[in-house]
Design a protein around this motif. Structure first.
Motif, PDB file in Angstrom:
ATOM      1  N   MET A   1      -8.700 -11.985 -10.583  1.00 46.19           N
ATOM      2  CA  MET A   1      -7.442 -11.263 -10.567  1.00 46.19           C
ATOM      3  C   MET A   1      -7.680  -9.812 -10.963  1.00 46.19           C
ATOM      4  O   MET A   1      -8.383  -9.515 -11.892  1.00 46.19           O
ATOM      5  N   SER A   2      -7.052  -8.896 -10.257  1.00 47.36           N
ATOM      6  CA  SER A   2      -7.224  -7.471 -10.495  1.00 47.36           C
ATOM      7  C   SER A   2      -6.470  -7.036 -11.748  1.00 47.36           C
ATOM      8  O   SER A   2      -5.393  -7.539 -12.049  1.00 47.36           O
ATOM      9  N   ASP A   3      -7.055  -6.104 -12.473  1.00 48.98           N
ATOM     10  CA  ASP A   3      -6.355  -5.575 -13.641  1.00 48.98           C
ATOM     11  C   ASP A   3      -5.631  -4.271 -13.310  1.00 48.98           C
ATOM     12  O   ASP A   3      -5.146  -3.576 -14.194  1.00 48.98           O
ATOM     13  N   ILE A   4      -5.518  -3.960 -12.029  1.00 52.23           N
ATOM     14  CA  ILE A   4      -4.794  -2.770 -11.584  1.00 52.23           C
ATOM     15  C   ILE A   4      -3.297  -3.024 -11.768  1.00 52.23           C
ATOM     16  O   ILE A   4      -2.774  -4.045 -11.332  1.00 52.23           O
ATOM     17  N   VAL A   5      -2.615  -2.089 -12.404  1.00 51.18           N
ATOM     18  CA  VAL A   5      -1.189  -2.263 -12.693  1.00 51.18           C
ATOM     19  C   VAL A   5      -0.326  -1.806 -11.521  1.00 51.18           C
ATOM     20  O   VAL A   5       0.527  -2.536 -11.040  1.00 51.18           O
ATOM     21  N   VAL A   6      -0.515  -0.586 -11.075  1.00 52.36           N
ATOM     22  CA  VAL A   6       0.285  -0.027  -9.981  1.00 52.36           C
ATOM     23  C   VAL A   6      -0.571  -0.055  -8.718  1.00 52.36           C
ATOM     24  O   VAL A   6      -1.573   0.636  -8.633  1.00 52.36           O
ATOM     25  N   GLN A   7      -0.154  -0.880  -7.780  1.00 54.55           N
ATOM     26  CA  GLN A   7      -0.888  -0.991  -6.512  1.00 54.55           C
ATOM     27  C   GLN A   7      -0.540   0.196  -5.621  1.00 54.55           C
ATOM     28  O   GLN A   7       0.102   1.137  -6.050  1.00 54.55           O
ATOM     29  N   ARG A   8      -0.909   0.129  -4.388  1.00 50.55           N
ATOM     30  CA  ARG A   8      -0.736   1.243  -3.438  1.00 50.55           C
ATOM     31  C   ARG A   8       0.720   1.708  -3.367  1.00 50.55           C
ATOM     32  O   ARG A   8       1.627   0.913  -3.175  1.00 50.55           O
ATOM     33  N   ILE A   9       0.907   2.993  -3.491  1.00 49.65           N
ATOM     34  CA  ILE A   9       2.228   3.609  -3.417  1.00 49.65           C
ATOM     35  C   ILE A   9       2.324   4.433  -2.144  1.00 49.65           C
ATOM     36  O   ILE A   9       1.444   5.242  -1.841  1.00 49.65           O
ATOM     37  N   VAL A  10       3.376   4.211  -1.405  1.00 50.98           N
ATOM     38  CA  VAL A  10       3.669   5.015  -0.223  1.00 50.98           C
ATOM     39  C   VAL A  10       4.923   5.813  -0.553  1.00 50.98           C
ATOM     40  O   VAL A  10       5.981   5.241  -0.815  1.00 50.98           O
ATOM     41  N   ARG A  11       4.758   7.120  -0.564  1.00 49.59           N
ATOM     42  CA  ARG A  11       5.904   7.964  -0.885  1.00 49.59           C
ATOM     43  C   ARG A  11       6.836   8.070   0.317  1.00 49.59           C
ATOM     44  O   ARG A  11       6.381   8.230   1.448  1.00 49.59           O
ATOM     45  N   PRO A  12       8.146   7.976   0.064  1.00 52.73           N
ATOM     46  CA  PRO A  12       9.104   8.045   1.171  1.00 52.73           C
ATOM     47  C   PRO A  12       9.241   9.472   1.705  1.00 52.73           C
ATOM     48  O   PRO A  12       8.936  10.442   1.010  1.00 52.73           O
ATOM     49  N   GLU A  13       9.694   9.566   2.923  1.00 53.16           N
ATOM     50  CA  GLU A  13      10.023  10.881   3.487  1.00 53.16           C
ATOM     51  C   GLU A  13      11.244  11.422   2.749  1.00 53.16           C
ATOM     52  O   GLU A  13      12.127  10.668   2.356  1.00 53.16           O
ATOM     53  N   ARG A  14      11.271  12.726   2.587  1.00 56.03           N
ATOM     54  CA  ARG A  14      12.418  13.362   1.944  1.00 56.03           C
ATOM     55  C   ARG A  14      13.358  13.926   2.997  1.00 56.03           C
ATOM     56  O   ARG A  14      12.904  14.463   4.009  1.00 56.03           O
ATOM     57  N   ALA A  15      14.642  13.803   2.732  1.00 58.41           N
ATOM     58  CA  ALA A  15      15.630  14.502   3.558  1.00 58.41           C
ATOM     59  C   ALA A  15      15.592  15.964   3.124  1.00 58.41           C
ATOM     60  O   ALA A  15      15.690  16.258   1.934  1.00 58.41           O
ATOM     61  N   VAL A  16      15.410  16.850   4.068  1.00 59.48           N
ATOM     62  CA  VAL A  16      15.355  18.278   3.749  1.00 59.48           C
ATOM     63  C   VAL A  16      16.610  19.007   4.221  1.00 59.48           C
ATOM     64  O   VAL A  16      16.758  20.206   3.983  1.00 59.48           O
ATOM     65  N   SER A  17      17.489  18.284   4.867  1.00 57.13           N
ATOM     66  CA  SER A  17      18.783  18.830   5.248  1.00 57.13           C
ATOM     67  C   SER A  17      19.740  17.659   5.391  1.00 57.13           C
ATOM     68  O   SER A  17      19.330  16.508   5.447  1.00 57.13           O
ATOM     69  N   GLY A  18      21.006  17.989   5.457  1.00 57.04           N
ATOM     70  CA  GLY A  18      22.018  16.950   5.581  1.00 57.04           C
ATOM     71  C   GLY A  18      22.958  16.964   4.394  1.00 57.04           C
ATOM     72  O   GLY A  18      22.975  17.926   3.616  1.00 57.04           O
ATOM     73  N   PRO A  19      23.722  15.905   4.220  1.00 55.74           N
ATOM     74  CA  PRO A  19      24.652  15.853   3.092  1.00 55.74           C
ATOM     75  C   PRO A  19      23.899  15.989   1.764  1.00 55.74           C
ATOM     76  O   PRO A  19      22.829  15.402   1.579  1.00 55.74           O
ATOM     77  N   TRP A  20      24.479  16.770   0.855  1.00 58.61           N
ATOM     78  CA  TRP A  20      23.830  17.095  -0.412  1.00 58.61           C
ATOM     79  C   TRP A  20      23.375  15.842  -1.154  1.00 58.61           C
ATOM     80  O   TRP A  20      22.243  15.789  -1.635  1.00 58.61           O
ATOM     81  N   LEU A  21      24.230  14.845  -1.264  1.00 64.01           N
ATOM     82  CA  LEU A  21      23.860  13.636  -2.013  1.00 64.01           C
ATOM     83  C   LEU A  21      22.702  12.895  -1.360  1.00 64.01           C
ATOM     84  O   LEU A  21      21.864  12.322  -2.048  1.00 64.01           O
ATOM     85  N   GLN A  22      22.629  12.914  -0.051  1.00 61.66           N
ATOM     86  CA  GLN A  22      21.500  12.276   0.651  1.00 61.66           C
ATOM     87  C   GLN A  22      20.200  13.026   0.350  1.00 61.66           C
ATOM     88  O   GLN A  22      19.164  12.407   0.101  1.00 61.66           O
ATOM     89  N   VAL A  23      20.257  14.340   0.340  1.00 65.76           N
ATOM     90  CA  VAL A  23      19.074  15.147   0.029  1.00 65.76           C
ATOM     91  C   VAL A  23      18.623  14.876  -1.402  1.00 65.76           C
ATOM     92  O   VAL A  23      17.439  14.660  -1.666  1.00 65.76           O
TER      93      VAL A  23
END
Length: 178
Positions: free
Chosen positions: A1-23
């Motif tokens: 068993m691996s002792d790695i705590v945080v496995q692979r993370i894929v960062r989500p795309e960011r909204a760079v325009s659109g409704p303020w709350l969505q950004v």
């Protein structure tokens, strides 16, 4: 068993325009994922390392802190509810503040799960309390603020601590990133 705590993370795309709350929501999730990306692939022992001689800061301590940021700002400030904080051990710092005691034996995997839970709770609160971004909320730290300020402040917290995490990670194993 691996002792790695945080496995692979894929960062989500960011909204760079659109409704303020969505950004804002997408940028907050991006910063959450960026913090975890800095912890990716490390063991419990590595997350507890204090690689900077002039600081007691650890990646695990930052993770504990950020779950508190999530719960304090979203649940207490925005929703007006009493958050349930995991009972991590804390200590008083040299300047009289309070920080997470690195001798706390809570396994890093449990801290990680608690952090993920805090983020999920925040997303649920976000969906319920952001319909009026100009709504004024009481804030003992800054005085009366609006919802927009609180959301921006949480992003500010992440921006600051992701920078800390970047330095810590490089000092632990040389890994760097943007």
């Amino acid at each position: 068993m691996s002792d790695i705590v945080v496995q692979r993370i894929v960062r989500p795309e960011r909204a760079v325009s659109g409704p303020w709350l969505q950004v804002i929501a997408s940028n907050l999730d991006y910063h959450r994922a960026t913090f975890l990306w800095k912890c990716e692939g490390l063991s419990d022992a590595q997350l507890r390392l204090r690689p900077l001689r002039s600081s007691a800061l650890t990646l695990l301590g930052l993770m504990r802190h950020l779950q508190g940021v999530e719960r304090a700002w979203f649940q207490r400030t925005l929703a007006g509810t009493t958050p349930h904080f995991f009972p991590y051990r804390t200590s008083v710092t040299a300047d009289g503040g309070e920080w997470y005691d690195e001798s706390d034996a809570t396994p890093a995997g449990d801290v990680y799960q608690d952090y993920l839970k805090a983020c999920d709770e925040s997303r649920q609160v976000f969906a319920k309390v952001t319909s009026d971004p100009a709504r004024i909320v009481p804030n003992p730290e800054f005085g009366a603020t609006d919802v927009r300020f609180v959301l921006e402040h949480v992003i500010e917290e992440y921006a600051r601590h992701v920078g800390h995490a970047d330095l810590l990670r490089e000092a632990i194993d040389g890994a760097t990133g943007e």
